[in-house]
Design a protein around this motif. Structure first.
Motif, PDB file in Angstrom:
ATOM      1  N   CYS A 104       0.455  -1.289  -0.091  1.00 45.37           N
ATOM      2  CA  CYS A 104      -0.340  -0.539  -0.036  1.00 45.37           C
ATOM      3  C   CYS A 104       0.560   1.329  -0.075  1.00 45.37           C
ATOM      4  O   CYS A 104       0.747   2.110  -0.902  1.00 45.37           O
ATOM      5  N   ARG A 105       1.600   1.253   0.434  1.00 51.24           N
ATOM      6  CA  ARG A 105       2.993   2.377   0.385  1.00 51.24           C
ATOM      7  C   ARG A 105       3.478   2.514  -0.275  1.00 51.24           C
ATOM      8  O   ARG A 105       3.561   3.630  -1.201  1.00 51.24           O
ATOM      9  N   PHE A 106       3.807   1.887  -0.815  1.00 50.98           N
ATOM     10  CA  PHE A 106       4.444   1.951  -2.443  1.00 50.98           C
ATOM     11  C   PHE A 106       3.172   1.804  -3.824  1.00 50.98           C
ATOM     12  O   PHE A 106       3.903   3.348  -4.034  1.00 50.98           O
ATOM     13  N   LEU A 107       1.825   1.531  -3.273  1.00 52.28           N
ATOM     14  CA  LEU A 107       1.445   1.503  -4.641  1.00 52.28           C
ATOM     15  C   LEU A 107       0.622   3.945  -4.650  1.00 52.28           C
ATOM     16  O   LEU A 107      -0.169   3.542  -5.576  1.00 52.28           O
ATOM     17  N   PHE A 108       0.092   3.580  -3.037  1.00 51.29           N
ATOM     18  CA  PHE A 108      -0.044   4.609  -3.261  1.00 51.29           C
ATOM     19  C   PHE A 108      -0.041   5.542  -4.057  1.00 51.29           C
ATOM     20  O   PHE A 108      -0.884   6.399  -4.550  1.00 51.29           O
ATOM     21  N   PRO A 109       1.897   6.234  -3.471  1.00 52.59           N
ATOM     22  CA  PRO A 109       1.778   7.326  -4.157  1.00 52.59           C
ATOM     23  C   PRO A 109       1.843   7.376  -5.651  1.00 52.59           C
ATOM     24  O   PRO A 109       1.499   8.082  -6.707  1.00 52.59           O
ATOM     25  N   VAL A 110       1.928   6.042  -6.628  1.00 49.27           N
ATOM     26  CA  VAL A 110       1.529   6.152  -8.398  1.00 49.27           C
ATOM     27  C   VAL A 110       0.547   6.092  -8.373  1.00 49.27           C
ATOM     28  O   VAL A 110       0.095   6.607  -9.528  1.00 49.27           O
ATOM     29  N   ILE A 111      -0.886   5.623  -8.182  1.00 47.83           N
ATOM     30  CA  ILE A 111      -1.415   5.927  -8.169  1.00 47.83           C
ATOM     31  C   ILE A 111      -1.987   7.007  -7.813  1.00 47.83           C
ATOM     32  O   ILE A 111      -2.916   8.390  -9.017  1.00 47.83           O
ATOM     33  N   LEU A 112      -1.408   7.557  -7.171  1.00 43.35           N
ATOM     34  CA  LEU A 112      -2.176   9.071  -7.267  1.00 43.35           C
ATOM     35  C   LEU A 112      -1.257   9.934  -8.085  1.00 43.35           C
ATOM     36  O   LEU A 112      -2.470  10.934  -8.927  1.00 43.35           O
ATOM     37  N   LEU A 113       0.037   9.017  -8.528  1.00 49.59           N
ATOM     38  CA  LEU A 113       0.767   9.990  -9.896  1.00 49.59           C
ATOM     39  C   LEU A 113      -0.306   9.913 -11.056  1.00 49.59           C
ATOM     40  O   LEU A 113      -0.384  10.740 -12.061  1.00 49.59           O
ATOM     41  N   VAL A 114      -1.234   8.540 -11.474  1.00 53.30           N
ATOM     42  CA  VAL A 114      -1.406   8.076 -12.714  1.00 53.30           C
ATOM     43  C   VAL A 114      -3.324   8.834 -12.553  1.00 53.30           C
ATOM     44  O   VAL A 114      -2.922   9.295 -13.502  1.00 53.30           O
ATOM     45  N   GLY A 115      -3.578   9.297 -11.121  1.00 56.19           N
ATOM     46  CA  GLY A 115      -4.513  10.394 -11.593  1.00 56.19           C
ATOM     47  C   GLY A 115      -4.211  11.860 -11.884  1.00 56.19           C
ATOM     48  O   GLY A 115      -5.074  12.344 -12.350  1.00 56.19           O
ATOM     49  N   ILE A 120      -4.118  16.710 -15.457  1.00 56.44           N
ATOM     50  CA  ILE A 120      -3.050  17.245 -16.301  1.00 56.44           C
ATOM     51  C   ILE A 120      -3.295  17.061 -17.465  1.00 56.44           C
ATOM     52  O   ILE A 120      -3.705  18.126 -18.425  1.00 56.44           O
ATOM     53  N   TYR A 121      -3.334  16.124 -18.395  1.00 55.27           N
ATOM     54  CA  TYR A 121      -3.875  15.868 -19.756  1.00 55.27           C
ATOM     55  C   TYR A 121      -5.113  15.199 -20.421  1.00 55.27           C
ATOM     56  O   TYR A 121      -5.106  15.090 -21.312  1.00 55.27           O
ATOM     57  N   GLY A 128      -9.196  14.121 -17.515  1.00 49.30           N
ATOM     58  CA  GLY A 128     -10.232  14.851 -17.267  1.00 49.30           C
ATOM     59  C   GLY A 128     -10.054  14.511 -15.678  1.00 49.30           C
ATOM     60  O   GLY A 128      -9.898  13.664 -15.099  1.00 49.30           O
ATOM     61  N   GLY A 129     -10.796  15.881 -15.159  1.00 46.38           N
ATOM     62  CA  GLY A 129     -10.841  16.458 -13.993  1.00 46.38           C
ATOM     63  C   GLY A 129     -11.416  15.631 -13.253  1.00 46.38           C
ATOM     64  O   GLY A 129     -11.236  14.930 -11.671  1.00 46.38           O
ATOM     65  N   PHE A 130     -13.008  14.841 -13.915  1.00 43.04           N
ATOM     66  CA  PHE A 130     -13.468  13.290 -12.687  1.00 43.04           C
ATOM     67  C   PHE A 130     -13.098  12.111 -13.262  1.00 43.04           C
ATOM     68  O   PHE A 130     -12.652  12.054 -12.071  1.00 43.04           O
ATOM     69  N   GLN A 131     -12.687  11.958 -13.863  1.00 45.85           N
ATOM     70  CA  GLN A 131     -11.701  10.967 -13.807  1.00 45.85           C
ATOM     71  C   GLN A 131     -10.127  11.014 -13.059  1.00 45.85           C
ATOM     72  O   GLN A 131     -10.048  10.002 -11.825  1.00 45.85           O
ATOM     73  N   GLY A 132      -9.961  11.626 -13.391  1.00 48.98           N
ATOM     74  CA  GLY A 132      -7.926  11.944 -12.125  1.00 48.98           C
ATOM     75  C   GLY A 132      -8.960  12.107 -10.893  1.00 48.98           C
ATOM     76  O   GLY A 132      -7.667  11.464 -10.093  1.00 48.98           O
ATOM     77  N   GLY A 133      -9.946  13.089 -10.196  1.00 46.45           N
ATOM     78  CA  GLY A 133     -10.356  12.824  -9.424  1.00 46.45           C
ATOM     79  C   GLY A 133     -10.363  11.864  -8.765  1.00 46.45           C
ATOM     80  O   GLY A 133     -10.254  11.375  -7.927  1.00 46.45           O
ATOM     81  N   ALA A 134     -11.052  10.965  -9.285  1.00 48.93           N
ATOM     82  CA  ALA A 134     -11.658   9.342  -9.040  1.00 48.93           C
ATOM     83  C   ALA A 134     -10.627   8.787  -8.865  1.00 48.93           C
ATOM     84  O   ALA A 134     -10.892   7.612  -7.896  1.00 48.93           O
ATOM     85  N   VAL A 135      -9.971   8.499  -9.548  1.00 47.10           N
ATOM     86  CA  VAL A 135      -8.520   7.751  -9.381  1.00 47.10           C
ATOM     87  C   VAL A 135      -7.306   8.253  -7.946  1.00 47.10           C
ATOM     88  O   VAL A 135      -7.234   7.559  -6.888  1.00 47.10           O
ATOM     89  N   VAL A 136      -7.907   9.397  -7.893  1.00 43.43           N
ATOM     90  CA  VAL A 136      -6.705  10.262  -7.039  1.00 43.43           C
ATOM     91  C   VAL A 136      -7.439   9.430  -5.133  1.00 43.43           C
ATOM     92  O   VAL A 136      -7.359   8.729  -4.246  1.00 43.43           O
ATOM     93  N   ALA A 137      -9.182   9.286  -5.536  1.00 41.81           N
ATOM     94  CA  ALA A 137      -9.883   9.047  -4.220  1.00 41.81           C
ATOM     95  C   ALA A 137     -10.016   7.716  -4.330  1.00 41.81           C
ATOM     96  O   ALA A 137      -9.382   6.987  -3.328  1.00 41.81           O
ATOM     97  N   SER A 138      -9.771   7.018  -5.236  1.00 40.50           N
ATOM     98  CA  SER A 138      -9.226   5.386  -5.287  1.00 40.50           C
ATOM     99  C   SER A 138      -7.984   5.207  -4.171  1.00 40.50           C
ATOM    100  O   SER A 138      -7.397   4.709  -3.951  1.00 40.50           O
ATOM    101  N   ILE A 206      -7.507  21.298 -13.573  1.00 43.88           N
ATOM    102  CA  ILE A 206      -6.610  20.715 -12.511  1.00 43.88           C
ATOM    103  C   ILE A 206      -7.015  20.815 -11.573  1.00 43.88           C
ATOM    104  O   ILE A 206      -7.705  19.766 -10.781  1.00 43.88           O
ATOM    105  N   ALA A 207      -7.743  22.475 -11.348  1.00 45.54           N
ATOM    106  CA  ALA A 207      -9.146  22.754  -9.892  1.00 45.54           C
ATOM    107  C   ALA A 207      -9.905  21.536  -9.740  1.00 45.54           C
ATOM    108  O   ALA A 207     -10.408  21.089  -8.881  1.00 45.54           O
ATOM    109  N   ILE A 208     -10.344  21.004 -10.611  1.00 45.62           N
ATOM    110  CA  ILE A 208     -11.619  20.391 -10.280  1.00 45.62           C
ATOM    111  C   ILE A 208     -10.939  18.761 -10.336  1.00 45.62           C
ATOM    112  O   ILE A 208     -12.009  18.382  -9.106  1.00 45.62           O
ATOM    113  N   GLY A 209      -9.840  18.050 -10.560  1.00 48.55           N
ATOM    114  CA  GLY A 209      -9.411  17.353 -10.645  1.00 48.55           C
ATOM    115  C   GLY A 209      -9.274  16.956  -9.252  1.00 48.55           C
ATOM    116  O   GLY A 209      -9.651  16.228  -7.766  1.00 48.55           O
TER     117      GLY A 209
END
Lengths: 228, 80, 489, 119
Positions: A104-115, A120-121, A128-138, A206-209
């Protein structure tokens, strides 16, 4: 009895809808508004992903309303739980196994980065913001489930939530101040297909994300706290 | 070819939805409904809507299922 | 000149900012709704005379419709926005002292969002945008109904949410069907393309939209949630829900039927639905012993009356409908606010527990009585000219159908009078000599109450103050072509 | 085959819609009803995406290899569905929170048994 009524009702609706849908052929769309966005969107907004340019620019006001809906739900959820007296949660938190914890410690930053990458892209690739935000939340969901006892801090969550919304509104108001209308895309469009293009679209996304990520994480936090 | 894939996907999706209707165990019903969302995401992708497919997969299939499971853990698992 | 988009954006921005203010000081938070609504009230009152002559069109994003979302600040939109800001402001002043328990910060955020949603619905000119703001309105209402967190509140919120969410899905489906056929979401553009509702693919979206929006508007078969929700919310929220939320729902229904579809053949149906809603509402109110439930049922009845008046679809009828809407909003908000402190005082919502209130809380009881008299339609209060206008408009049609319906409306008014006088009797003429000392509502509650009373009396005596504005609202609603031309050009 | 290629997505969309509606109308358990709402929403989204599809169209995204407008599918329904999905999850989260509180009060989620208030 209830079933029979329900089935009768459904039968009527089936008839109605199938009559109406017959007039809508599949795969032959040429809609006025959609065509216009496809033909002009690239020039007018500078975003490669036309869905993004529709979501953030042409129909940006909807999106403002949409993040307000999510905000309403997050706050409403807090209000539904908050009106009860806070129980003191002092129970021993059972530790996850070392492997799970480390993973978990390893995956957490990776998932954040993906989100973060996804939002950002958002103006260049799908997402976009909604999809990325959902990934961050996951990512936060993973943390709640494995590294128990760790919480997102309430205060920082609130600040991110507020600032995300205010940046969106602020961007809109700048357009109003310079006299071109609310949510006017006032920044230079930049070079097509590069990261720094499309004016205010990436900033807003990005703000939405951030806002969506913070809100969904807050919702999960609230629910998990409640279910202890 | 595309039609066959689509037909199979739609049928599986409908079966999963009916399973969600029938299961008395709410946890199973939730899993069935998340299968519905997941297949819907694939269909969105087939219909050339990658943005929506991502949103449905991330929100509809993952987060909603998590919220459901949390809620079920807090309440009753079986339908009366 | 102020841009009408600020009417939506300022409350929204303040709602987003509340958590930040909350970090600085918990005490500022409760004044933010007052600030936002004061701003809205001033701006919309300033805009009112201007839009009576020429509606203001706002194109968001700097594109031109139908390719962008547009706001139509016409007579109806700004009139509603004045009403929302006025009632919202008075209720938020009332709430300063009334809301003491629960998550106070969250209450104020949700309240601001509710106002944002309501204002957005009445100003927007885009059908999907209307849906989004409608959702803000609905979701904040669900949460506010559950705010107290007691058994009744949670249960009502669940019922409300389930029916509302089903309605929302139907709206979305209707919007999808419209987009599939016409390829646009702009209301004026849609209206320009829809010429009749004879074709089934036009009729189905109409039915879906009216059904979905009708849930919030509490039109007869769709109003099962209302009595529970309005009676178990905190009283300040009941006032807003009865005074603003259902009216905004009704606005959306009317806008869809009149402007988008121009469905004159559908109006007969709405006419009957209106009278049916009126009769059912008033008859159920008659048998209630719980004061807030009685008011809630009476709101259903009043919505039916307004719907009836609007569906007459003559300039007279529509003006009368909007006048009745204003009069109901003022009177019902007043009643819920007044009864809020009475319940607070006695701890019970039973009518019998209000006995002797006339002596214990004389000012509140006075305001309450005036609200009741206005609602029943006694002169010299606002309810009298508005009801008179409706009956006149219906009789001017000179058709037997309308005469029969007017008789039914009068019967409903008699029922309304009967149950309200029962309450007044309980307040003034029953009950033991008050051994408890007099203890009225606090000043923060009495000021809004008496501003409402003042408005009810002043407009009741000089109805021209309001009716001057109503003619242009009627022409906005009835002249589709002007609306379409104004937006598309 | 022709029929299938014409209507299969609509069948899927409205199939979900009706199953969801049926669950909402007949089931007693609150969480089951909310599952029905989820399925119903998915059906509506599927319908919206299906009406925006153009035969042989590509996703409405330009890239280094796709620079011509050519045949692209309609972006507007996709934008609407994105909004719809977020609204759907908001309502769902709130509904489940209320379900948890309801269970705390009554100890049951059976809607027929929860009749504190008369309708």
């Amino acid at each position: 009895m209830r079933r029979i009524i329900a089935i009768a009702l459904l039968a009527i609706i089936v008839m109605g809808i199938s009559l109406a849908v017959r007039e809508i052929p599949f795969g032959k769309t040429d809609t006025k508004v959609g065509e216009y966005y496809l033909n002009e969107g690239r020039e007018e907004t500078g975003a490669a992903n036309i869905v993004t340019s529709v979501v953030v620019n042409y129909r940006g006001f909807d999106t403002l309303g949409e993040i307000a809906v999510l905000f309403t739900a997050a706050i409403g959820l807090g209000a539904v739980f908050g009106s009860r007296k806070k129980r003191k949660v002092a129970e021993e938190v059972e530790k996850s196994s070392l492997i799970v914890y480390t993973g978990c410690r390893f995956l957490f930053p990776v998932i954040l980065l993906v989100g973060a990458y996804i939002f950002i892209y958002g103006h260049l690739t799908p997402g976009g913001g909604f999809q990325g935000g959902a990934v961050v939340a996951s990512a936060f969901l993973l943390m709640y489930l494995t590294c128990r006892g760790k919480r997102v801090r309430d205060k920082s969550n609130k600040v991110v939530e507020s600032l995300g919304g205010l940046i969106f509104v602020g961007m809109g108001l700048v357009g109003l101040v310079i006299g071109k209308g609310f949510l006017f895309n006032f920044l230079p469009k930049g070079e097509f297909l590069t990261l720094f293009s499309a004016g205010i679209i990436p900033i807003i996304y990005i703000a939405i994300g951030f806002k969506v990520g913070a809100e969904l994480a807050g919702v999960l936090d609230n629910l998990i706290e409640e279910s202890k | 070819m595309n039609v066959i894939i689509a037909t199979v996907l739609v049928l599986v999706m409908l079966v999963a939805a009916i399973a969600a209707l029938i299961f008395k165990d709410l946890l199973n019903a939730v899993i069935a409904s998340s299968v519905v969302s997941l297949i819907a995401a694939v269909i969105f992708y087939l219909l050339q809507a990658p943005d929506v497919a991502m949103a449905e997969a991330a929100i509809g299939a993952a987060l909603v299922t998590a919220i459901f499971i949390i809620a079920i853990r807090r309440t009753k698992r079986f339908e009366e | 000149m102020v841009n009408p988009v600020l009417l939506i954006v300022v409350p929204l921005a303040l709602a987003f900012a509340v958590p930040l203010f909350g970090l600085i000081s918990k005490k500022i938070v409760k004044f933010l709704p007052v600030v936002a609504l004061l701003f809205n009230l001033i701006v919309s009152v300033m805009l009112l005379p201007k839009v009576m002559e020429q509606p203001i069109h706002v194109f968001i994003g700097g594109f031109s419709p139908p390719f962008c979302i547009n706001l139509v600040a016409g007579p109806i939109g700004i009139l509603f926005s004045v009403l929302i800001a006025l009632v919202g402001l008075l209720v938020s002043v009332y709430a300063l002292g009334y809301i003491k328990e629960g998550a106070i910060e969250k209450y104020h955020i949700l309240y601001l969002l509710l106002i944002t949603g309501a204002t957005g619905v009445v100003l927007t000119g885009d059908i999907f945008n209307l849906f989004v703001f409608f959702e803000i309105l609905c979701i904040s209402s669900y949460s506010l109904v559950a705010y107290l967190g007691n058994k009744a509140g949670i249960e009502s919120a669940v019922k409300y949410l389930l029916q509302g969410a089903l309605g929302s899905s139907l709206i979305l489906l209707g919007i999808g069907l419209l987009y599939a056929k016409y390829g646009t979401l702009n209301m004026a553009d849609l209206a320009g393309n829809i010429h009749s509702i004879k074709s089934f693919s036009n009729f189905l979206p109409l039915v879906l939209l009216v059904t979905g929006l009708g849930v919030e508007a509490a039109i007869f078969p769709l109003n099962a949630w209302l009595p529970d929700a309005h009676s178990s919310a905190p009283s300040s929220i009941s006032a807003i829900l009865s005074g603003i939320a259902i009216e905004v729902g009704l606005y959306a229904v009317v806008r869809v039927v009149f402007t988008i579809f121009g469905a004159s053949s559908f109006l007969v149906f709405l006419l009957f639905l209106g009278v049916l809603t009126l009769l059912i509402g008033e008859m159920s109110a008659f048998s209630q012993n719980n004061i807030k439930r009685m008011f809630a049922y009476s709101s259903i009845g009043q919505i039916g009356l307004i719907l009836f008046a609007l569906s007459i679809a003559t300039p007279d009828g529509v003006s009368a409908g909007f006048f009745q809407l204003i009069s109901h909003t003022l009177a019902k908000a007043l009643l819920f606010l007044a009864v809020g402190y009475m319940i607070y005082r006695t701890g019970s919502m039973d009518i019998s527990s209000l006995e002797g209130m006339g002596k214990k809380m004389p000012y509140t009881s006075l305001a309450f009585t005036i609200g009741v008299l206005s609602l029943v339609g006694m002169p010299p209060f606002i309810g009298f000219p508005s009801k008179l206008m409706i009956i006149r408009a219906a009789l001017l049609k000179q058709e037997t159908l309308f005469t029969v319906l007017v008789v039914l409306v009068l019967i409903a008014t008699v029922i309304e009078g009967a149950y309200f006088f029962r309450v007044i009797q309980a307040i003034y003429f029953r009950g033991e000599k008050s051994e408890k000392k007099r203890e009225g509502a606090p000043l923060s509650a009495l000021i809004p109450l008496f501003i409402f009373v003042g408005l009810i009396v002043v407009i009741g005596v000089y109805p021209k103050l309001v009716t001057n504005f109503l003619d242009s609202t009627a022409s906005e609603l009835l002249n589709r072509l002007d609306y379409i031309k104004g937006v598309i050009g | 085959m022709n029929f299938l290629s014409q209507y299969i997505y609509y069948i899927g969309a409205f199939g979900l819609f009706f199953i969801g509606l049926y669950i909402m109308l007949t089931k007693k358990n609150l969480i089951k009803v909310i599952i029905g709402l989820d399925i119903l929403d998915t059906g509506v989204f599927l319908f919206l995406i299906a009406i925006g599809y153009t035969s042989g169209g590509t996703a409405p995204i330009f890239s280094k290899s796709v620079t011509e407008t050519g045949k692209m599918v309609d972006p507007v329904p996709q934008a609407l569905v994105l909004t719809g999905i977020v609204i759907g999850v908001s309502v769902l989260a709130l509904a489940l929170a209320l379900a948890i509180r309801l269970y705390g009060h009554y100890g049951t989620l059976n809607l027929r048994k929860i009749k504190e208030q008369r309708w």
